[in-house]
Scaffold this motif. Sequence first.
Motif, PDB file in Angstrom:
ATOM      1  N   VAL A  89      45.298  33.814  67.584  1.00  0.00           N
ATOM      2  CA  VAL A  89      44.778  32.943  66.527  1.00  0.00           C
ATOM      3  C   VAL A  89      45.328  33.398  65.178  1.00  0.00           C
ATOM      4  CG1 VAL A  89      42.703  32.046  65.412  1.00  0.00           C
ATOM      5  CG2 VAL A  89      42.668  32.591  67.859  1.00  0.00           C
ATOM      6  N   PRO A  90      46.104  32.571  64.461  1.00  0.00           N
ATOM      7  CA  PRO A  90      46.696  32.994  63.192  1.00  0.00           C
ATOM      8  C   PRO A  90      45.720  32.852  62.027  1.00  0.00           C
ATOM      9  CG  PRO A  90      47.493  30.819  63.768  1.00  0.00           C
ATOM     10  CD  PRO A  90      46.586  31.246  64.892  1.00  0.00           C
ATOM     11  N   VAL A  91      45.732  33.857  61.154  1.00  0.00           N
ATOM     12  CA  VAL A  91      44.941  33.839  59.924  1.00  0.00           C
ATOM     13  C   VAL A  91      45.827  34.368  58.802  1.00  0.00           C
ATOM     14  CG1 VAL A  91      42.910  34.699  58.701  1.00  0.00           C
ATOM     15  CG2 VAL A  91      42.767  34.218  61.161  1.00  0.00           C
ATOM     16  N   ALA A  92      46.140  33.523  57.819  1.00  0.00           N
ATOM     17  CA  ALA A  92      46.975  33.933  56.689  1.00  0.00           C
ATOM     18  C   ALA A  92      46.083  34.289  55.506  1.00  0.00           C
ATOM     19  CB  ALA A  92      47.944  32.818  56.303  1.00  0.00           C
ATOM     20  N   TYR A  93      46.429  35.357  54.798  1.00  0.00           N
ATOM     21  CA  TYR A  93      45.622  35.747  53.641  1.00  0.00           C
ATOM     22  C   TYR A  93      46.435  36.614  52.687  1.00  0.00           C
ATOM     23  CZ  TYR A  93      45.016  40.256  56.072  1.00  0.00           C
ATOM     24  OH  TYR A  93      45.231  41.466  56.707  1.00  0.00           O
ATOM     25  N   GLU A  94      45.924  36.736  51.469  1.00  0.00           N
ATOM     26  CA  GLU A  94      46.492  37.601  50.440  1.00  0.00           C
ATOM     27  C   GLU A  94      45.409  38.566  49.968  1.00  0.00           C
ATOM     28  OE1 GLU A  94      49.698  34.733  48.202  1.00  0.00           O
ATOM     29  OE2 GLU A  94      47.567  34.197  48.050  1.00  0.00           O
ATOM     30  N   THR A  95      45.810  39.766  49.591  1.00  0.00           N
ATOM     31  CA  THR A  95      44.868  40.794  49.160  1.00  0.00           C
ATOM     32  C   THR A  95      45.329  41.385  47.841  1.00  0.00           C
ATOM     33  OG1 THR A  95      44.382  41.369  51.461  1.00  0.00           O
ATOM     34  CG2 THR A  95      43.761  42.965  49.789  1.00  0.00           C
ATOM     35  N   ASP A 127      48.803  44.091  38.747  1.00  0.00           N
ATOM     36  CA  ASP A 127      49.268  42.758  39.118  1.00  0.00           C
ATOM     37  C   ASP A 127      49.903  42.732  40.501  1.00  0.00           C
ATOM     38  OD1 ASP A 127      48.378  41.459  36.907  1.00  0.00           O
ATOM     39  OD2 ASP A 127      50.310  41.378  35.876  1.00  0.00           O
ATOM     40  N   SER A 128      49.562  43.688  41.345  1.00  0.00           N
ATOM     41  CA  SER A 128      50.149  43.761  42.681  1.00  0.00           C
ATOM     42  C   SER A 128      49.246  43.093  43.707  1.00  0.00           C
ATOM     43  CB  SER A 128      50.379  45.227  43.073  1.00  0.00           C
ATOM     44  OG  SER A 128      51.281  45.859  42.192  1.00  0.00           O
ATOM     45  N   TRP A 129      49.849  42.613  44.759  1.00  0.00           N
ATOM     46  CA  TRP A 129      49.094  42.048  45.867  1.00  0.00           C
ATOM     47  C   TRP A 129      49.927  42.162  47.134  1.00  0.00           C
ATOM     48  CZ3 TRP A 129      51.933  39.175  42.473  1.00  0.00           C
ATOM     49  CH2 TRP A 129      52.843  38.262  43.002  1.00  0.00           C
ATOM     50  N   ALA A 178      41.190  35.215  43.179  1.00  0.00           N
ATOM     51  CA  ALA A 178      41.397  34.908  41.767  1.00  0.00           C
ATOM     52  C   ALA A 178      42.360  35.895  41.126  1.00  0.00           C
ATOM     53  CB  ALA A 178      40.055  34.904  41.034  1.00  0.00           C
ATOM     54  N   ARG A 179      42.225  37.172  41.453  1.00  0.00           N
ATOM     55  CA  ARG A 179      43.148  38.180  40.914  1.00  0.00           C
ATOM     56  C   ARG A 179      44.575  37.913  41.383  1.00  0.00           C
ATOM     57  NH1 ARG A 179      40.860  43.745  42.733  1.00  0.00           N
ATOM     58  NH2 ARG A 179      42.832  44.415  41.804  1.00  0.00           N
ATOM     59  N   VAL A 180      44.737  37.549  42.653  1.00  0.00           N
ATOM     60  CA  VAL A 180      46.068  37.251  43.177  1.00  0.00           C
ATOM     61  C   VAL A 180      46.648  36.027  42.472  1.00  0.00           C
ATOM     62  CG1 VAL A 180      47.361  36.524  45.219  1.00  0.00           C
ATOM     63  CG2 VAL A 180      45.612  38.290  45.435  1.00  0.00           C
ATOM     64  N   ALA A 181      45.844  34.977  42.326  1.00  0.00           N
ATOM     65  CA  ALA A 181      46.329  33.737  41.712  1.00  0.00           C
ATOM     66  C   ALA A 181      46.767  33.965  40.275  1.00  0.00           C
ATOM     67  CB  ALA A 181      45.242  32.667  41.784  1.00  0.00           C
ATOM     68  N   ARG A 182      45.984  34.725  39.510  1.00  0.00           N
ATOM     69  CA  ARG A 182      46.350  34.974  38.112  1.00  0.00           C
ATOM     70  C   ARG A 182      47.622  35.798  38.011  1.00  0.00           C
ATOM     71  NH1 ARG A 182      40.060  36.077  37.400  1.00  0.00           N
ATOM     72  NH2 ARG A 182      39.394  33.942  36.878  1.00  0.00           N
ATOM     73  N   ALA A 183      47.786  36.774  38.907  1.00  0.00           N
ATOM     74  CA  ALA A 183      49.012  37.572  38.905  1.00  0.00           C
ATOM     75  C   ALA A 183      50.219  36.700  39.257  1.00  0.00           C
ATOM     76  CB  ALA A 183      48.887  38.733  39.883  1.00  0.00           C
ATOM     77  N   GLN A 184      50.070  35.839  40.249  1.00  0.00           N
ATOM     78  CA  GLN A 184      51.178  34.980  40.647  1.00  0.00           C
ATOM     79  C   GLN A 184      51.498  33.955  39.565  1.00  0.00           C
ATOM     80  OE1 GLN A 184      50.240  33.314  44.481  1.00  0.00           O
ATOM     81  NE2 GLN A 184      50.538  35.264  45.550  1.00  0.00           N
TER      82      GLN A 184
END
Length: 291
Positions: A61-67, A72-74, A268-274
């Motif tokens: 089962v695939p699950v995609a995510y960002e951490t 500003d790293s992720w 939210a932290r990932v989105a702002r960094a990107q």
Amino acid sequence: MRRVLHRALADPAATWSLGGFGAGATFRRDPDEPVEEPAGGRPGLVTPRGALVLAEAETLVPVAYETALGGDSWSHALALCRPLGLLPPCPAPRVSEIGPDAEAARSEDRDGVLFCLGLPLRQARFLARVRGKVVRAMRAACGRPADAALWSALPGLGAVLVAAQGRARIEVVLPDAHPGPRAHWFDKLLRQGRLHAATAPIPPGLAPVIHLHPPHPLTEDGYDRERHAAFQALLARWGDPALGALKAGLLAGEAVTVPETRAARTLARVARAQRRCLAQSRDVRGIAMPP
């Protein structure tokens, strides 16, 4: 999923891992490193320093995510998960002989003898493959828990460390070195009995078994928008839809209310960094691109 895995196998910048919280193996390769397919036509990669076999991986089962990481790293990952009810229990907490390695990535390694190290891990079996006179030394360790002394002795014994789940596996030729296939075992983390890090938004009832870590868009040469877009496509297909909608609003600069959950705050932290990276980015070929 087969197409995603096939493309990732062809990309030397992709990294793979197999195991659980506290113990596992990672597969990397150099762009110019000799590579071949595993024996028997199984999907995967074999190099002089290790091997990756993805047999049956497309059934997970695939699950995609960002951490979010510091500053500003992720990081990002596509976790291939198995329902908890289909995972075997932890092995007995002692070294035990399994027998010849019939699933070895190379057919010439199938006469090697596998020994289970008995780590308290449900997502993978941690195994050592040895041959010749070393088999006797490993048999002498059977019946006792694996410890730091045995772990440190494995490279000198010419052992190959195997992390296996079903027919999927990563093999690491010891001693390992960075960058390349690596094995890790942190006893204090293992004893916590967690299936994954608390920061990984894995849905209840699932346990990540294999992780694909696609190439990160933040490079020494700038922000690679193609890599960014490639992982966003995985998020759109296999990520949390609610988090995806939240991120879209943040990337668009909308006044979005971030829910008071760990996953939302991290997102939210990932989105702002990107968003900052996209606004300032240049193509990796040095061509200016609009934000």
